[in-house]
Design a protein around this motif. Structure first.
Motif, PDB file in Angstrom:
ATOM      1  N   ARG A  33      46.320 -13.453  16.773  1.00 32.17           N
ATOM      2  CA  ARG A  33      46.074 -13.999  15.431  1.00 32.17           C
ATOM      3  C   ARG A  33      45.005 -15.080  15.444  1.00 32.17           C
ATOM      4  O   ARG A  33      44.180 -15.149  14.528  1.00 32.17           O
ATOM      5  CB  ARG A  33      47.394 -14.520  14.853  1.00 32.17           C
ATOM      6  N   ASN A  38      51.101 -12.630  20.592  1.00 37.65           N
ATOM      7  CA  ASN A  38      50.996 -12.621  19.139  1.00 37.65           C
ATOM      8  C   ASN A  38      50.202 -13.822  18.622  1.00 37.65           C
ATOM      9  O   ASN A  38      49.427 -13.701  17.662  1.00 37.65           O
ATOM     10  CB  ASN A  38      52.390 -12.613  18.511  1.00 37.65           C
ATOM     11  N   LEU A  69      48.280 -13.090   7.992  1.00 37.15           N
ATOM     12  CA  LEU A  69      47.679 -13.562   9.236  1.00 37.15           C
ATOM     13  C   LEU A  69      48.100 -14.986   9.573  1.00 37.15           C
ATOM     14  O   LEU A  69      48.598 -15.264  10.672  1.00 37.15           O
ATOM     15  CB  LEU A  69      46.153 -13.463   9.120  1.00 37.15           C
ATOM     16  N   TYR A  70      47.948 -15.895   8.615  1.00 33.02           N
ATOM     17  CA  TYR A  70      48.247 -17.300   8.873  1.00 33.02           C
ATOM     18  C   TYR A  70      49.752 -17.563   8.951  1.00 33.02           C
ATOM     19  O   TYR A  70      50.203 -18.347   9.789  1.00 33.02           O
ATOM     20  CB  TYR A  70      47.613 -18.187   7.796  1.00 33.02           C
ATOM     21  N   GLY A 117      51.949 -15.380   9.879  1.00 32.41           N
ATOM     22  CA  GLY A 117      52.376 -14.798  11.152  1.00 32.41           C
ATOM     23  C   GLY A 117      52.101 -15.734  12.314  1.00 32.41           C
ATOM     24  O   GLY A 117      52.916 -15.856  13.241  1.00 32.41           O
ATOM     25  N   LEU A 118      50.966 -16.421  12.272  1.00 28.92           N
ATOM     26  CA  LEU A 118      50.652 -17.403  13.315  1.00 28.92           C
ATOM     27  C   LEU A 118      51.681 -18.531  13.330  1.00 28.92           C
ATOM     28  O   LEU A 118      52.185 -18.920  14.393  1.00 28.92           O
ATOM     29  CB  LEU A 118      49.248 -17.960  13.084  1.00 28.92           C
TER      30      LEU A 118
END
Length: 246
Positions: free
Chosen positions: A224, A220, A178-179, A181-182
């Motif tokens: 997130r 995106n 998650l992080y 990807g951010l």
């Protein structure tokens, strides 16, 4: 008072202000192209908001809208640039399907804490504006080297997601995806902005395709950030409930 005014008149501060206004490296043609790109991006965001609203009304978001988003992207990229009106229509339809696809997440946020949607939108807008501005005022091609690293990072995340969906994954792995990807998509804002500028300088003035690229980055990032805020809100509510039961 003198120290306050001297700060704003110092050479270092003047350099910062000059850097923010330094668009001399971008030709007028490219500047006009960027205006078209960001205007089209804003229209796509409105269409996406309409799609999310339609989901809240009729619960249309799901597998079909996800397939519609992918199909719209492929159709748009395969349509010749001279069919401008058709490509704009495809972009708006794709954005609408995308908004409907994230409608269930927005619906969840409304039931948990409606203010999280506004917080996520503001945070996304600030991140996008700051990193886009950094790419615009930087030297030409300065951040294009990020492309290889970002692509490698995205490939790693896709493989992690694939393996965790088959063999199962831990909470720590999910948070990492998650992080990271951010961070990756924030990096893509810088890279894609500079790539759009370079492509425009080379004669590629396809503002619909460029707006689609930035729209993908924005969505995106928003998804997130909203998921992170939802998880933090759930954690806070869980702690409050524990304190009440004690």
């Amino acid at each position: 008072m003198d120290s306050f005014t001297s700060f704003f008149n110092s050479p270092r501060t003047r350099w910062k202000y000059d850097a923010l206004k330094n668009f001399h490296q971008i030709s007028p043609v490219v500047q006009n192209h960027l205006k078209l790109v960001y205007f089209t991006l804003c229209c796509a965001l409105v269409a996406s908001a309409v799609g999310a609203y339609l989901h809240l009304l009729w619960n249309i978001g799901g597998l079909l809208t996800v397939l519609g988003t992918f199909g719209g992207c492929i159709w748009l990229m395969s349509t010749p640039p001279y069919e401008e009106q058709k490509r704009i229509t495809l972009l708006m339809a794709t954005a609408l399907f995308q908004g409907a696809s994230i409608g269930p997440l927005i619906n969840l946020a409304i039931h948990v804490e409606p203010s999280l949607i506004l917080s996520a939108f503001v945070a996304t807008a600030l991140a996008f504006a700051c990193f886009s501005a950094a790419a615009l005022v930087a030297k030409r091609r300065e951040y294009l080297y990020l492309g290889g690293m970002l692509s490698s990072g995205l490939s790693i995340l896709l493989w992690l997601h694939f393996t965790s969906s088959i063999f199962g994954g831990s909470i720590a792995l999910y948070k990492f995806q998650l992080y990271s990807g951010l961070l990756l998509f924030v990096g893509y804002v810088i890279f894609d902005t500079q790539e759009i500028i370079e492509m425009a300088h080379s004669g590629d003035l396809d503002y619909v395709k460029h707006a689609m690229t930035l729209f993908t980055d924005l969505v995106n990032i928003f998804v997130r950030i909203l998921v992170i805020l939802l998880k933090n809100s759930a954690y806070r509510n869980e702690r409050k409930n524990k304190k009440r039961t004690e």
